[in-house]
Design an enzyme around this catalytic site. Structure first.
Site, mmCIF file in Angstrom:
data_model
loop_
_atom_site.group_PDB
_atom_site.id
_atom_site.type_symbol
_atom_site.label_atom_id
_atom_site.label_comp_id
_atom_site.label_asym_id
_atom_site.label_seq_id
_atom_site.Cartn_x
_atom_site.Cartn_y
_atom_site.Cartn_z
ATOM 1 N N ASN A 8 6.951 -9.607 -24.381
ATOM 2 C CA ASN A 8 7.765 -8.954 -23.350
ATOM 3 C C ASN A 8 9.096 -8.563 -23.996
ATOM 4 O O ASN A 8 9.971 -9.402 -24.176
ATOM 5 C CB ASN A 8 7.978 -9.934 -22.182
ATOM 6 N N TRP A 9 9.205 -7.282 -24.337
ATOM 7 C CA TRP A 9 10.424 -6.825 -25.038
ATOM 8 C C TRP A 9 11.619 -6.709 -24.103
ATOM 9 O O TRP A 9 12.729 -6.480 -24.549
ATOM 10 C CB TRP A 9 10.156 -5.457 -25.688
ATOM 11 N N LYS A 10 11.362 -6.795 -22.814
ATOM 12 C CA LYS A 10 12.432 -6.633 -21.813
ATOM 13 C C LYS A 10 13.172 -5.313 -22.069
ATOM 14 O O LYS A 10 12.520 -4.332 -22.445
ATOM 15 C CB LYS A 10 13.352 -7.846 -21.813
ATOM 16 N N HIS A 93 8.129 -11.122 -12.560
ATOM 17 C CA HIS A 93 8.934 -11.846 -13.542
ATOM 18 C C HIS A 93 10.202 -12.372 -12.864
ATOM 19 O O HIS A 93 10.747 -11.710 -11.983
ATOM 20 C CB HIS A 93 9.305 -10.911 -14.713
ATOM 21 N N GLU A 95 13.153 -12.440 -13.725
ATOM 22 C CA GLU A 95 14.312 -11.537 -13.798
ATOM 23 C C GLU A 95 14.210 -10.454 -12.717
ATOM 24 O O GLU A 95 15.228 -10.013 -12.179
ATOM 25 C CB GLU A 95 14.408 -10.927 -15.209
ATOM 26 N N GLU A 165 6.030 -19.715 -15.893
ATOM 27 C CA GLU A 165 7.285 -19.611 -16.634
ATOM 28 C C GLU A 165 8.383 -20.353 -15.878
ATOM 29 O O GLU A 165 8.952 -19.804 -14.918
ATOM 30 C CB GLU A 165 7.706 -18.143 -16.764
ATOM 31 N N GLY A 171 14.693 -17.716 -21.931
ATOM 32 C CA GLY A 171 15.776 -17.030 -22.639
ATOM 33 C C GLY A 171 16.964 -17.880 -23.029
ATOM 34 O O GLY A 171 18.034 -17.354 -23.326
ATOM 35 N N SER A 211 11.069 -19.626 -23.662
ATOM 36 C CA SER A 211 11.589 -20.070 -24.967
ATOM 37 C C SER A 211 10.486 -20.459 -25.961
ATOM 38 O O SER A 211 10.618 -21.434 -26.705
ATOM 39 C CB SER A 211 12.588 -21.207 -24.798
ATOM 40 N N GLY A 232 9.238 -13.763 -24.896
ATOM 41 C CA GLY A 232 10.362 -12.843 -24.716
ATOM 42 C C GLY A 232 11.147 -12.689 -26.010
ATOM 43 O O GLY A 232 10.738 -11.953 -26.927
ATOM 44 N N GLY A 233 12.253 -13.385 -26.110
ATOM 45 C CA GLY A 233 13.177 -13.253 -27.243
ATOM 46 C C GLY A 233 12.506 -13.251 -28.609
ATOM 47 O O GLY A 233 12.796 -12.385 -29.450
HETATM 48 P P1 PGA Z 1 11.857 -16.023 -23.543
HETATM 49 O O1 PGA Z 1 11.360 -15.100 -22.331
HETATM 50 O O2 PGA Z 1 10.685 -16.214 -24.449
HETATM 51 O O3 PGA Z 1 12.983 -15.273 -24.167
HETATM 52 O O4 PGA Z 1 12.298 -17.316 -22.923
HETATM 53 C C1 PGA Z 1 10.107 -15.277 -21.761
HETATM 54 C C2 PGA Z 1 9.940 -14.329 -20.617
HETATM 55 O O5 PGA Z 1 10.939 -14.013 -19.955
HETATM 56 O O6 PGA Z 1 8.830 -13.863 -20.328
#
Ligand code: PGA
Length: 251
Positions: A8-10, A93, A95, A165, A171, A211, A232-233
């Protein structure tokens, strides 16, 4: 079944050139890793890149609207995504829930619409730190799953993927131990069994996200019983992402 690793590149990176570079490196690095299904979810504009369209890596979007077409300024429909060769779409998600006020009702409409377009929804669920500390994690997951899948029949859920999640572990490097995650992964399957059937509960892929890095990835999959990861990150660093793939399939 292959282990599903979703990047997930966001809202990253900020140019198509950088995105293409990252995609190329991930593609090259993951070529020999046959036991994992790699899905990249870039921001919408990059989905059009020829590079992605010609690749063996599967494509996913980070969100979609619930209508097929019409006067909905700024929105993107599941059908448009399907026509761009997307197979997956992340829905619900945390976010989106937090910054854009997405409710369980909105998420439910999006899941239904994605399923209708034959996209696999990656349906995200998870509790906040406060909810966890008040002992409400199970209650939150149950309510999110029930409301998110309300009105959907068992013969309509083909392709559905769950992603547990914990919001507090996203994050920020705060780690949810694989043991704690495992309990909630099992619990989520229990809810699916109650809502649909134990057969579906066994079959449905459940991912872990929050994470994830190359040091902990293996544990969530091998010890925690997850079918894959939502990253994500760490997915923005090609070497780290490839390490995650390697650690998971070589375990
Ligand atoms: P993260 O994000 O790996 O940076 O914690 C995961 C996600 O939001 O899907």
């Amino acid at each position: 079944m292959k282990t599903l690793i979703v990047a997930n590149w966001k809202m990253n990176p900020s140019s198509l050139a950088e995105a293409n570079r990252l995609f190329g490196l991930v593609e090259k690095g993951s070529k020999k890793i046959k036991k994992a299904e790699v899905v990249v979810c870039p921001p919408f504009p990059y989905l059009l890149s020829m590079k992605y369209q010609a690749s063996s890596i599967k494509l996913g979007a980070q969100d979609c609207f619930w209508e097929e077409k019409g006067a909905f300024t700024g929105e993107v429909s599941p059908l448009m995504l399907k026509n761009l060769r997307c197979n997956y779409v992340i829905i619900g998600h945390s976010e989106r829930r937090n910054y854009f006020g997405e409710t369980d009702g909105v998420i439910n409409k999006k899941i239904k619409s994605a399923l209708q377009a034959k996209l696999s929804p990656i349906f995200c669920i998870g509790e906040t730190w406060q909810e966890r500390n008040k002992g409400k994690t199970r209650q939150v997951l149950k309510s999110q799953i029930e409301k998110g899948l309300s009105g959907i029949k068992e013969n309509e859920v083909n392709g559905l993927i769950l992603a547990y999640e914990p919001v507090w572990a996203i994050g920020n490097g705060k780690i949810c131990s694989f043991k704690e995650a495992q309990v909630m992964g099992f619990y989520s399957r229990e809810i699916i069994a109650r809502l649909f059937s134990s057969l579906l509960a066994k079959k449905i892929p459940v991912l872990y996200g929050g994470s994830v890095n190359s040091k902990n990835a293996r544990d969530y999959v091998r010890e925690g019983g997850f079918d894959g990861l939502l990253v994500g990150g760490a997915s923005l660093n090609d070497q780290e992402f490839i390490e995650i793939l390697r650690s998971v399939v070589n375990a």
